[in-house]
Design an enzyme around this catalytic site. Structure first.
Site, PDB file in Angstrom:
ATOM      1  N   LYS A   1     -32.635   0.005 102.116  1.00  0.00           N
ATOM      2  CA  LYS A   1     -34.084  -0.078 102.376  1.00  0.00           C
ATOM      3  C   LYS A   1     -34.846  -0.481 101.108  1.00  0.00           C
ATOM      4  O   LYS A   1     -35.677  -1.388 101.134  1.00  0.00           O
ATOM      5  CB  LYS A   1     -34.631   1.275 102.886  1.00  0.00           C
ATOM      6  CG  LYS A   1     -33.949   1.795 104.134  1.00  0.00           C
ATOM      7  CD  LYS A   1     -34.506   3.140 104.559  1.00  0.00           C
ATOM      8  CE  LYS A   1     -34.353   4.254 103.556  1.00  0.00           C
ATOM      9  NZ  LYS A   1     -32.951   4.703 103.322  1.00  0.00           N
TER      10      LYS A   1
ATOM     11  N   ARG B   1     -40.019  10.080 107.803  1.00  0.00           N
ATOM     12  CA  ARG B   1     -38.656  10.591 107.882  1.00  0.00           C
ATOM     13  C   ARG B   1     -38.489  11.631 108.986  1.00  0.00           C
ATOM     14  O   ARG B   1     -37.396  12.158 109.164  1.00  0.00           O
ATOM     15  CB  ARG B   1     -38.333  11.265 106.563  1.00  0.00           C
ATOM     16  CG  ARG B   1     -37.549  10.382 105.633  1.00  0.00           C
ATOM     17  CD  ARG B   1     -37.180  11.266 104.485  1.00  0.00           C
ATOM     18  NE  ARG B   1     -36.053  10.890 103.736  1.00  0.00           N
ATOM     19  CZ  ARG B   1     -36.055   9.981 102.763  1.00  0.00           C
ATOM     20  NH1 ARG B   1     -37.097   9.248 102.531  1.00  0.00           N
ATOM     21  NH2 ARG B   1     -34.978   9.794 102.060  1.00  0.00           N
TER      22      ARG B   1
ATOM     23  N   ARG C   1     -24.411   3.461  92.857  1.00  0.00           N
ATOM     24  CA  ARG C   1     -25.783   3.024  92.548  1.00  0.00           C
ATOM     25  C   ARG C   1     -26.185   3.417  91.127  1.00  0.00           C
ATOM     26  O   ARG C   1     -25.903   4.518  90.660  1.00  0.00           O
ATOM     27  CB  ARG C   1     -26.771   3.657  93.536  1.00  0.00           C
ATOM     28  CG  ARG C   1     -28.217   3.368  93.138  1.00  0.00           C
ATOM     29  CD  ARG C   1     -29.202   3.609  94.222  1.00  0.00           C
ATOM     30  NE  ARG C   1     -29.140   4.953  94.785  1.00  0.00           N
ATOM     31  CZ  ARG C   1     -29.773   5.319  95.882  1.00  0.00           C
ATOM     32  NH1 ARG C   1     -30.517   4.450  96.542  1.00  0.00           N
ATOM     33  NH2 ARG C   1     -29.666   6.549  96.350  1.00  0.00           N
TER      34      ARG C   1
ATOM     35  N   ARG D   1     -28.922   8.446  89.816  1.00  0.00           N
ATOM     36  CA  ARG D   1     -29.962   9.328  90.344  1.00  0.00           C
ATOM     37  C   ARG D   1     -29.446  10.755  90.497  1.00  0.00           C
ATOM     38  O   ARG D   1     -28.293  10.975  90.845  1.00  0.00           O
ATOM     39  CB  ARG D   1     -30.432   8.813  91.718  1.00  0.00           C
ATOM     40  CG  ARG D   1     -31.596   7.882  91.625  1.00  0.00           C
ATOM     41  CD  ARG D   1     -31.942   7.227  92.926  1.00  0.00           C
ATOM     42  NE  ARG D   1     -32.052   8.106  94.088  1.00  0.00           N
ATOM     43  CZ  ARG D   1     -32.516   7.707  95.265  1.00  0.00           C
ATOM     44  NH1 ARG D   1     -32.940   6.469  95.417  1.00  0.00           N
ATOM     45  NH2 ARG D   1     -32.570   8.527  96.283  1.00  0.00           N
TER      46      ARG D   1
ATOM     47  N   ARG E   1     -28.159  14.717 102.526  1.00  0.00           N
ATOM     48  CA  ARG E   1     -29.161  13.699 102.891  1.00  0.00           C
ATOM     49  C   ARG E   1     -28.737  12.950 104.145  1.00  0.00           C
ATOM     50  O   ARG E   1     -29.562  12.661 105.013  1.00  0.00           O
ATOM     51  CB  ARG E   1     -29.359  12.734 101.716  1.00  0.00           C
ATOM     52  CG  ARG E   1     -30.154  13.349 100.578  1.00  0.00           C
ATOM     53  CD  ARG E   1     -29.853  12.710  99.241  1.00  0.00           C
ATOM     54  NE  ARG E   1     -30.164  11.302  99.210  1.00  0.00           N
ATOM     55  CZ  ARG E   1     -29.558  10.420  98.409  1.00  0.00           C
ATOM     56  NH1 ARG E   1     -28.598  10.809  97.585  1.00  0.00           N
ATOM     57  NH2 ARG E   1     -29.914   9.174  98.433  1.00  0.00           N
TER      58      ARG E   1
END
Ligand code: AP5
Length: 220
Positions: free
Chosen positions: A13, A90, A129, A162, A173
């Site tokens: 996203k 969300r 990531r 992160r 998550r």
């Protein structure tokens, strides 16, 4: 034009919102980015969201909605043609809150794009990531590496992992996504604004289909 990107964590996203926003003069409203910069600045907002963020839990709806509402006021100013929402809404309460906030500005959700990616691919993407500690640009050690290792191509900042890209937080998550966010698809489907895109392809191919989806009328 207001566009929502919906998809599980790691579906791309943020990557796609960054590419699409400048092409259509949209502001990107990414609640995760807003919370990260609040935490980095040490503001009161940042301190109040940190414990939710680090655990991979949702920040309370009232906090999230007020952060978003503030950004909506820039639509229509300085040539801003709308917004692309990344990571918001969300859950159903946030979706209803967004409808209300848009309607009060005579705006609406025009496109909802679901990025579909299998779970094993998501975990691999999140584990690899890296993000720029200065400007927030997103990379992947394998799929989207920077030109020099650990250095941001855009601003030269250091690339870091992160705090919520740990195995435990990733699992939490993804569970939250299927429990709270996936039901939004049924919320938007009856409006005829929802389209699905296969996000398990190279970034450029996903981008091409996403652009086509928002210039052609939604028909799903
Ligand atoms: P947030 O920052 O929104 O994170 P997220 O939803 O967990 O989503 P991600 O950023 O993990 O995934 P993405 O789909 O953007 O993937 P990306 O493009 O980076 O939220 C973080 C936290 O903030 C939440 O847990 C919560 O605490 C809080 N929060 C945020 N919004 C909230 C809200 N509305 N309400 C309450 N709390 C909220 O891509 C992932 C990786 O894959 C990258 O490395 C990228 O390079 C790579 N990649 C992307 N596309 C491709 C591709 N096509 N092929 C190969 N690799 C790819």
């Amino acid at each position: 034009m207001n566009i929502l990107l919906i998809g599980p964590q790691g579906s791309g996203k943020g990557t796609q919102a960054d590419l699409l926003a400048p092409k259509f003069n949209l502001i990107k409203i990414a609640t995760g980015d807003l919370f990260r910069s609040a935490m980095a600045s040490g503001s009161q907002l940042g301190e109040s969201v940190r414990r939710y963020y680090d655990q991979g839990e949702l920040v309370p709806d009232d906090v999230t909605l007020s952060v978003v509402a503030e950004r909506l006021d820039s639509i229509g100013e300085d040539g801003v043609a709308g917004a692309i929402f990344d990571g918001f809404p969300r859950n159903l309460a946030q979706a209803a809150g967004l409808d209300e906030a848009l309607a009060s500005r005579t705006l609406r959700v025009d496109h909802v794009i679901e990025l579909v990616v299998p779970e094993d691919v998501l975990v691999n993407r999140l584990s690899g990531r890296r993000v720029c500690s200065k400007c927030g640009a997103v990379y992947h050690t394998e799929f989207q590496p920077p030109r020099s290792e650990n250095v941001c191509d855009v601003c030269g900042g250091e690339l870091i992992q992160r705090a919520d890209d740990t195995p435990d937080a990733i699992q939490r998550r993804l569970k939250l996504y299927s429990e709270q966010t996936a039901p939004l698809l049924d919320y938007y489907r009856p409006r005829g604004v929802l389209q699905q895109i296969d996000g398990n392809r190279p970034i450029e191919e996903v981008q091409r289909d996403l652009e086509a989806a928002v210039v052609e009328p939604a028909n799903a």
